[in-house]
Design a protein around this motif. Structure first.
Motif, short mmCIF file in Angstrom:
data_model
loop_
_atom_site.label_atom_id
_atom_site.label_comp_id
_atom_site.label_asym_id
_atom_site.label_seq_id
_atom_site.Cartn_x
_atom_site.Cartn_y
_atom_site.Cartn_z
N LEU A 48 0.81 -1.22 0.00
CA LEU A 48 0.00 0.00 0.00
C LEU A 48 0.84 1.27 0.00
O LEU A 48 0.33 2.34 -0.33
N VAL A 49 2.09 1.16 0.34
CA VAL A 49 3.09 2.23 0.40
C VAL A 49 2.72 3.52 1.13
O VAL A 49 3.59 4.20 1.65
N GLY A 50 1.46 3.86 1.26
CA GLY A 50 1.08 5.17 1.78
C GLY A 50 1.38 5.42 3.25
O GLY A 50 1.06 6.49 3.77
N GLY A 51 1.95 4.46 3.96
CA GLY A 51 2.26 4.67 5.37
C GLY A 51 1.14 4.23 6.30
O GLY A 51 1.24 4.41 7.51
N GLY A 52 0.08 3.64 5.74
CA GLY A 52 -1.01 3.13 6.58
C GLY A 52 -0.58 1.90 7.35
O GLY A 52 0.40 1.24 7.00
N ARG A 53 -1.32 1.61 8.43
CA ARG A 53 -1.02 0.41 9.21
C ARG A 53 -2.03 -0.68 8.90
O ARG A 53 -3.22 -0.41 8.77
N ALA A 54 -1.56 -1.91 8.82
CA ALA A 54 -2.44 -3.04 8.52
C ALA A 54 -2.68 -3.85 9.79
O ALA A 54 -1.76 -4.11 10.56
N PHE A 55 -3.94 -4.21 10.01
CA PHE A 55 -4.31 -5.11 11.11
C PHE A 55 -5.02 -6.31 10.51
O PHE A 55 -6.10 -6.17 9.92
N LEU A 56 -4.43 -7.48 10.66
CA LEU A 56 -5.08 -8.68 10.15
C LEU A 56 -6.32 -8.98 10.98
O LEU A 56 -6.30 -8.83 12.21
N THR A 57 -7.40 -9.39 10.31
CA THR A 57 -8.65 -9.71 11.00
C THR A 57 -9.16 -11.07 10.51
O THR A 57 -8.62 -11.64 9.57
N GLN A 58 -10.20 -11.54 11.16
CA GLN A 58 -10.75 -12.86 10.79
C GLN A 58 -11.57 -12.79 9.51
O GLN A 58 -11.88 -13.82 8.92
N SER A 59 -11.94 -11.60 9.10
CA SER A 59 -12.72 -11.43 7.87
C SER A 59 -12.75 -9.95 7.52
O SER A 59 -12.38 -9.09 8.34
N CYS A 60 -13.23 -9.67 6.31
CA CYS A 60 -13.47 -8.27 5.94
C CYS A 60 -14.64 -7.73 6.77
O CYS A 60 -14.65 -6.55 7.13
N THR A 61 -15.60 -8.59 7.06
CA THR A 61 -16.72 -8.19 7.91
C THR A 61 -16.19 -7.65 9.24
O THR A 61 -16.60 -6.57 9.70
N ALA A 62 -15.25 -8.38 9.85
CA ALA A 62 -14.66 -7.94 11.12
C ALA A 62 -13.91 -6.63 10.94
O ALA A 62 -13.97 -5.74 11.80
N ALA A 63 -13.20 -6.49 9.82
CA ALA A 63 -12.46 -5.25 9.55
C ALA A 63 -13.43 -4.08 9.41
O ALA A 63 -13.17 -2.97 9.91
N LEU A 64 -14.56 -4.30 8.75
CA LEU A 64 -15.57 -3.23 8.61
C LEU A 64 -16.18 -2.90 9.97
O LEU A 64 -16.48 -1.73 10.26
N GLU A 65 -16.34 -3.91 10.82
CA GLU A 65 -16.85 -3.64 12.18
C GLU A 65 -15.86 -2.80 12.97
O GLU A 65 -16.26 -1.89 13.71
N MET A 66 -14.58 -3.07 12.81
CA MET A 66 -13.56 -2.21 13.44
C MET A 66 -13.64 -0.80 12.89
O MET A 66 -13.55 0.19 13.64
N ALA A 67 -13.82 -0.69 11.57
CA ALA A 67 -13.91 0.63 10.93
C ALA A 67 -15.11 1.40 11.50
O ALA A 67 -15.02 2.60 11.77
N ALA A 68 -16.22 0.70 11.68
CA ALA A 68 -17.43 1.36 12.21
C ALA A 68 -17.19 1.83 13.65
O ALA A 68 -17.59 2.93 14.02
N LEU A 69 -16.50 1.01 14.45
CA LEU A 69 -16.17 1.42 15.82
C LEU A 69 -15.28 2.67 15.80
O LEU A 69 -15.49 3.62 16.56
#
Ligand code: PLP
Length: 380
Positions: A48-69
């Motif tokens: 992604l190069v942009g300097g963002g941080r990646a957090f592995l999750t159990q699914s994209c659904t879980a990642a979207l739930e983190m995003a909503a939080l």
């Protein structure tokens, strides 16, 4: 049936999956956050190069739930998103008490229409979700401008977008937050899996705490604090090291997987464009670098779509339709609302079908799919 069955998708073993999974099993660290998780996250951050941080999750659904939080929503806040998407795009925000406000898509790409987003903004709007359907980048220039002008959080549902770029930039690097999927149905798979990308540095510290079940365990592991504590809300988002090991092997082959898919995608596009008057072919913008996730056609109406699917099925070829638009689904009506009429969404909901596409699809099978498709379209 004596015809060969050509399935829509077939997830494969592409590299060192079995070796890495065995390595993960033989260590005494099989839970999340070990070396395979770290290597997957580093791989994603490198891509992604942009300097963002990646957090592995159990699914994209879980990642979207983190995003909503992380969006910090209150009851009744509104989140603008396309109706033509998977349920998790909306569900993650509904779980936080927010109202999904559905807007229409651009018929050339089935991605969210920026003008429709602008018209749907109210004093309650907090966020916009851009879904990169089929790995086609949404109009990020326009969406970033709308988000910053109206102080809204821009979230990319990049479930289908791994390895795809827009105007030279990797999808997943534009929004404050982005979510990838590594489900079996996606280009890169660990069976189930996902990742949240946090591009806004102001959200990174909190993301780490939510990810660690609401604790500052990560800070403790880095010796920044001498004990760890319950700091915030959170949940169980980490996949096990066994899943991360599986994923790393796939990520290492991401270029090869994508190249194979792109080749089949381009062949479909070349062979089927002459039939564009019968079934609309995709028309991604020229600054989209595709990842060959989905090749679709949009038939003129539901009757002809159903006839196409049945006819192809009789030839042994699986060509499924895709989303039932969320604004017309029972939960979509209960929890959300359409901002306006959504004619292009309804059109895609009625007419869109997808052709088989996976790296191991043979040249012979690809040709069979093309020939059968043309035969069906000529008789429509
Ligand atoms: C697949 C998909 C998801 C969900 O991904 P999971 O990893 O199965 O949770 C969300 N949004 C879109 C657009 C998807 O295609």
């Amino acid at each position: 049936m004596n015809k060969p069955l050509i399935s829509f998708n077939r997830p494969g073993i592409v590299g060192r999956e079995l070796e890495y999974i065995e390595q993960a099993l033989r260590t005494d660290h099989r839970h999340g956050g070990g070396s395979f998780t770290g290597r997957c996250q580093a791989w994603l951050e490198g891509w992604l190069v942009g300097g963002g941080r990646a957090f592995l999750t159990q699914s994209c659904t879980a990642a979207l739930e983190m995003a909503a939080l992380l969006t910090g929503l209150k009851d009744g806040d509104e989140v603008i998103m396309p109706s033509y998407t998977f349920v998790s795009t909306a569900n993650a925000f509904v779980l936080r008490g927010a109202v999904p406000v559905f807007v229409d898509i651009d018929p050339a790409t089935q991605t969210i229409c920026p003008a429709a987003v602008e018209q749907a903004i109210t004093p309650k709007t907090r966020a916009i979700v851009a879904v990169h359907y089929a790995g086609f980048g949404c109009d990020m220039d326009a969406l970033c401008a709308i988000a910053s002008r109206n102080r809204l959080i821009l979230i990319e549902d990049a479930a289908q977008a791994i390895m795809a770029r827009k105007a030279g930039r990797p999808l997943g690097s534009f929004g404050a937050l982005a979510a990838f999927s590594f489900h079996d149905s996606k280009n890169i798979s660990s069976g189930e899996g996902g990742a949240l990308i946090v591009n806004d540095p102001k959200l990174a510290e909190r993301a780490e705490i939510l990810w660690e079940k609401g604790t500052n365990r990560s800070q403790f592991l880095r010796s920044e604090v001498d004990k760890y504590n319950w700091m915030d809300v959170g949940s169980s988002f980490l996949p096990s090291e066994v899943t991360a090991a599986f994923l790393l092997a796939q990520l290492e082959k991401a270029e090869e997987i994508t190249a194979a898919r792109r080749e089949i995608w381009a062949l479909y596009q070349r062979e089927l464009t002459p039939f564009n008057t019968i079934a609309r072919v995709p028309a991604p913008a020229s600054d989209c670098h595709l990842n060959g996730h989905i090749y679709y056609l949009v038939l003129p109406d539901r009757n002809r779509r159903d006839a196409f699917i049945a006819g192809m099925r009789a030839e042994g070829i699986s060509t499924p339709f895709h989303y039932v638009p969320l604004h017309s689904s029972p939960a979509g009506k209960r929890f959300g609302r359409a901002a306006a009429n959504l004619p292009f969404t309804d059109f895609a909901g009625d007419g869109l079908i997808r052709l088989p596409l996976f790296p191991a699809l043979s040249e012979r099978d690809t040709t069979t799919v093309v020939n059968s498709t043309i035969k069906m379209l000529e008789n429509m």
